[in-house]
Scaffold this active site. Structure first.
Site, PDB file in Angstrom:
ATOM      1  N   THR A   9     -11.838   0.687  -6.420  1.00 28.49           N
ATOM      2  CA  THR A   9     -10.905  -0.358  -5.963  1.00 28.49           C
ATOM      3  C   THR A   9     -11.217  -1.580  -6.801  1.00 28.49           C
ATOM      4  O   THR A   9     -12.302  -1.690  -7.354  1.00 28.49           O
ATOM      5  CB  THR A   9     -11.092  -0.678  -4.458  1.00 28.49           C
ATOM      6  OG1 THR A   9     -10.686   0.446  -3.698  1.00 28.49           O
ATOM      7  CG2 THR A   9     -10.316  -1.901  -3.986  1.00 28.49           C
ATOM      8  N   SER A  52      -6.837   1.005   5.741  1.00 23.98           N
ATOM      9  CA  SER A  52      -7.590   0.555   4.574  1.00 23.98           C
ATOM     10  C   SER A  52      -8.740  -0.352   4.988  1.00 23.98           C
ATOM     11  O   SER A  52      -8.749  -0.896   6.091  1.00 23.98           O
ATOM     12  CB  SER A  52      -6.645  -0.212   3.645  1.00 23.98           C
ATOM     13  OG  SER A  52      -7.358  -0.804   2.592  1.00 23.98           O
ATOM     14  N   SER A  53      -9.686  -0.517   4.083  1.00 23.54           N
ATOM     15  CA  SER A  53     -10.759  -1.495   4.311  1.00 23.54           C
ATOM     16  C   SER A  53     -10.605  -2.693   3.384  1.00 23.54           C
ATOM     17  O   SER A  53     -11.435  -3.610   3.408  1.00 23.54           O
ATOM     18  CB  SER A  53     -12.123  -0.855   4.039  1.00 23.54           C
ATOM     19  OG  SER A  53     -12.344   0.209   4.916  1.00 23.54           O
ATOM     20  N   GLY A  68     -15.163  -1.109  -3.053  1.00 22.26           N
ATOM     21  CA  GLY A  68     -16.263  -0.415  -2.376  1.00 22.26           C
ATOM     22  C   GLY A  68     -15.907   0.269  -1.073  1.00 22.26           C
ATOM     23  O   GLY A  68     -16.788   0.466  -0.236  1.00 22.26           O
ATOM     24  N   GLY A  69     -14.617   0.604  -0.870  1.00 24.19           N
ATOM     25  CA  GLY A  69     -14.252   1.335   0.354  1.00 24.19           C
ATOM     26  C   GLY A  69     -14.714   0.574   1.582  1.00 24.19           C
ATOM     27  O   GLY A  69     -14.514  -0.639   1.704  1.00 24.19           O
ATOM     28  N   ASP A  89      -7.430   8.457   3.053  1.00 26.18           N
ATOM     29  CA  ASP A  89      -7.773   7.341   3.954  1.00 26.18           C
ATOM     30  C   ASP A  89      -7.204   7.532   5.356  1.00 26.18           C
ATOM     31  O   ASP A  89      -7.507   6.757   6.266  1.00 26.18           O
ATOM     32  CB  ASP A  89      -7.291   6.003   3.366  1.00 26.18           C
ATOM     33  CG  ASP A  89      -8.369   5.360   2.501  1.00 26.18           C
ATOM     34  OD1 ASP A  89      -9.507   5.849   2.521  1.00 26.18           O
ATOM     35  OD2 ASP A  89      -8.064   4.376   1.810  1.00 26.18           O
ATOM     36  N   ASN A 132      -7.694   4.446  -4.609  1.00 24.94           N
ATOM     37  CA  ASN A 132      -8.664   5.001  -3.675  1.00 24.94           C
ATOM     38  C   ASN A 132      -9.965   5.304  -4.415  1.00 24.94           C
ATOM     39  O   ASN A 132     -10.632   4.378  -4.832  1.00 24.94           O
ATOM     40  CB  ASN A 132      -8.145   6.210  -2.901  1.00 24.94           C
ATOM     41  CG  ASN A 132      -9.082   6.557  -1.745  1.00 24.94           C
ATOM     42  OD1 ASN A 132      -9.820   5.709  -1.291  1.00 24.94           O
ATOM     43  ND2 ASN A 132      -9.061   7.791  -1.287  1.00 24.94           N
ATOM     44  N   THR A 182      -5.826  -0.594  -5.454  1.00 23.95           N
ATOM     45  CA  THR A 182      -6.680   0.580  -5.638  1.00 23.95           C
ATOM     46  C   THR A 182      -5.898   1.876  -5.877  1.00 23.95           C
ATOM     47  O   THR A 182      -4.695   1.959  -5.577  1.00 23.95           O
ATOM     48  CB  THR A 182      -7.571   0.763  -4.380  1.00 23.95           C
ATOM     49  OG1 THR A 182      -8.548   1.765  -4.613  1.00 23.95           O
ATOM     50  CG2 THR A 182      -6.752   1.172  -3.162  1.00 23.95           C
ATOM     51  N   ARG A 197       0.844  -1.200   0.000  1.00 26.64           N
ATOM     52  CA  ARG A 197       0.000   0.000   0.000  1.00 26.64           C
ATOM     53  C   ARG A 197       0.880   1.251   0.000  1.00 26.64           C
ATOM     54  O   ARG A 197       2.071   1.198   0.332  1.00 26.64           O
ATOM     55  CB  ARG A 197      -0.893  -0.036   1.239  1.00 26.64           C
ATOM     56  CG  ARG A 197      -1.977   1.019   1.271  1.00 26.64           C
ATOM     57  CD  ARG A 197      -3.031   0.564   2.247  1.00 26.64           C
ATOM     58  NE  ARG A 197      -3.926   1.595   2.726  1.00 26.64           N
ATOM     59  CZ  ARG A 197      -4.985   2.050   2.060  1.00 26.64           C
ATOM     60  NH1 ARG A 197      -5.242   1.618   0.851  1.00 26.64           N
ATOM     61  NH2 ARG A 197      -5.795   2.950   2.601  1.00 26.64           N
TER      62      ARG A 197
HETATM   63  N1  GLY Z   1      -8.942   3.321  -0.401  1.00 32.38           N
HETATM   64  C1  GLY Z   1      -9.899   2.416   0.075  1.00 32.38           C
HETATM   65  C2  GLY Z   1      -9.347   1.434   1.042  1.00 32.38           C
HETATM   66  O1  GLY Z   1      -8.165   1.168   1.023  1.00 32.38           O
HETATM   67  O2  GLY Z   1     -10.074   0.930   1.843  1.00 32.38           O
END
Ligand code: GLY
Length: 565
Positions: free
Chosen positions: A377, A448-449, A469-470, A419, A397, A395, A107
């Site tokens: 993403t 992150s999610s 989908g965040g 984020d 983002n 992603t 990341r």
């Molecule tokens: N940018 C979305 C995530 O990493 O959750």
């Protein structure tokens, strides 16, 4: 005479020995062929061209990591809204022979010159848009380093052969689908303030279905990466072009930021759920902890006895999500900067406390914030014929990231700095709030999610999945797991079910298409809003069979399987 009899006996013995040896060899051959594992492999991705490239690598004898690297480079060309070189992600790799699962964190990291209040004005208020659309919005990208780390450590093919198809796609162009042409046009405004992005991603009359999207600069960048390897991105011409562009336009990137970028090899976070083992990404993703925590809570309910999407089931799901997202905001951040109470959050004991609160109808605490919608993403799932698995989510983002393409690179840059928690309690693009745990610090990784998962039964991969989908990634993946493990659905059935999303704040239950009677009753207790959630790209292995589904919440995805008995 005696001699003759002895000779005959000896011949007979030799003859029966020969017979025994042949019978034994035939036995070995027979048992081997019946015990030989079926050659099974599969790929599920967001774009049919990338899926075909991945399947091509597997057919040619490549392993899951080889295919993953080829797919990721291909998506950087054919899925520019989320596939990327200018972003980052997480890769779970399961190595069948070693029975080992590895988590790669590639990341983005905060630049060295970043600071806690870099997105605040003199009054301490967040400057709108700065963390999403400006040259301050990007973290140092990790995708190129991540893909090289994967191939160098776990691949079997030369990286050149895995990049080549993407160079051709970028140089000669690929055909835009109806969805893609409309989607690029929808974000036109984002591209207009950057010269290169405007040139590549806008047309005065707009893109139409079947138009070719040619990305000449991206082709040249990929070609330099093919020749020079990952150093092209971290110390070569490409890095210089990115850094110079950012410096000239108010950014804070430095050459050291790029040179010091490191992929992190982590232990995945795994938990037992009923008879299964579920593995996902540890912090700096919140996905793994939240998923294990929610599954631990749900284990206390007899879910399979409930009707799917019944009021009782949904109430349990909403309350479970409520607690997980409250804890996400309070406790989760980059573990190198903040002590995340991982053991506590994923313990069965803690889950039992939450279960008791839910039974006593006691919700998690709340604050009052607003919610802005956005999602992008992309996830892909791969299994090779040896049973090696890659579950990868990466992603930029939000869709197309910051919309910034540094001059002459063709690379869309991320806006991952959003984020971070810009200010305690201030919501990011996904309405997620954070605290001290996720504040901005130099070289830190934003929370992150993204939740790539592998579920095991008897130590063998059973379900591989993930979603864009965040914040909704976590709840989408949770429902995919529950649908398959508790409700016994196959992937096709699971993909057709209406999903919900609830994240503590805002206090709204998002749903796709719940029954009218359910909406009527639920809306007396909660504010409801209809919203399309992210699509899953999953593989399910069952009874020597295999199913792969790129669910059609969004078009253009493709899942392919080969099952040779
Ligand atoms: N940018 C979305 C995530 O990493 O959750």
């Amino acid at each position: 005479m005696v001699r003759d009899t002895l000779k005959i006996n000896l011949n007979r013995k030799l003859h029966s020995l020969k017979f025994l040896i042949i019978a034994f060899l035939l036995f070995l051959l027979f048992t081997n062929s019946t015990e030989k594992k079926p050659e099974t492999f599969a790929v599920a991705t967001r774009h049919h061209i990338a899926s075909d490239i991945g399947m091509g690598v597997l057919r040619a004898g490549g392993n899951a990591v080889d295919a993953a690297v080829a797919v990721a480079f291909a998506l950087s060309v054919v899925n520019p809204s989320a596939g990327n070189l200018g972003g980052g992600g997480f890769m779970l790799i399961h190595l069948a022979e070693r029975e080992e699962t590895i988590a790669l964190d590639y990341r983005e990291r905060a630049p060295k010159k970043s600071s806690q209040d870099m997105f605040l004005n003199a009054e301490g208020n967040v400057i709108k848009g700065l963390s999403l659309n400006s040259t301050l919005s990007a973290g140092i990208p990790g995708t190129v380093a991540g893909l090289f780390y994967a191939i160098e450590n776990f691949g079997s093919f030369e990286v050149e052969s895995l990049i080549k198809p993407s160079i051709k796609l970028a140089r000669e162009g690929f055909v835009l689908s109806n969805f893609q042409s409309k989607n690029i046009n929808k974000y036109k405004k984002k591209f207009l303030s950057n010269k290169d992005a405007k040139k590549i991603f806008t047309r005065s009359e707009g893109f139409k279905e079947n138009d070719l999207l040619i990305q000449e600069d991206l082709a040249n960048t990929l070609e330099r990466i093919l020749i020079n390897g990952k150093k092209e991105f971290y110390s070569g011409i490409t890095s210089k072009r990115i850094i110079n562009f950012y410096k000239k336009n108010g950014g804070i990137f430095s050459q050291e930021d790029f040179q010091e970028y490191k992929v992190k090899k982590l232990r995945p976070i795994c938990g037992a759920y009923r008879i299964y083992k579920v593995c996902s990404m540890p912090p700096p993703s919140s996905g793994g902890i939240a998923l294990i925590q929610m599954l631990n809570v749900l284990e206390n309910f007899d879910i399979s006895k409930l009707e799917h999407n019944s009021l009782e089931y949904l109430n349990i799901l909403i309350s479970t999500m409520d607690y997980a997202f409250f804890d996400r905001a309070k406790y989760l951040g980059d573990p190198e900067f903040f002590e995340v109470p991982q053991n506590m959050l994923t313990s069965k004991k803690y889950a039992l406390e939450i279960f008791k609160n839910i039974k006593a109808k006691k919700p998690a605490p709340k604050a009052n914030i607003k919610f802005t919608e956005s999602e992008e993403t992309t996830h892909f799932s791969i299994i090779d014929k040896w049973g090696n698995v890659v579950s990868n989510t990466y992603t930029l983002n939000t869709a197309y990231g910051s919309g910034i393409v540094p001059t002459g690179t063709g690379i869309l840059m991320n806006n991952e700095m959003d984020d971070f928690s810009l200010k305690p309690g201030y919501p990011n693009a996904y309405g997620l709030v954070g605290s001290e745990a996720n504040k901005i610090e130099p070289k830190k990784t934003p929370l992150s999610s993204m939740s790539p998962i592998i579920v095991f039964q008897n130590n063998k991969p059973l379900l591989i999945s993930g979603s864009p989908g965040g914040s909704t990634i976590i709840t989408t993946v949770l429902q995919e797991i529950i649908n398959v493990l508790d409700f016994g659905m196959n992937l096709e059935e699971s993909s057709k079910q209406s999903r919900i999303h609830y994240q503590n704040l805002p206090d709204i239950v998002f749903h796709e298409d719940l029954k009218f009677e359910i909406i009527e009753i639920l809306s007396k207790r909660k504010k409801l809003a209809k919203r399309k959630l992210g699509e899953t790209h999953s593989i399910l292995l069952f009874d020597k069979n295999i199913e792969a589904v790129s669910d059609n919440r969004r078009p253009d995805g493709k899942a392919s399987t080969i099952l040779q008995q």
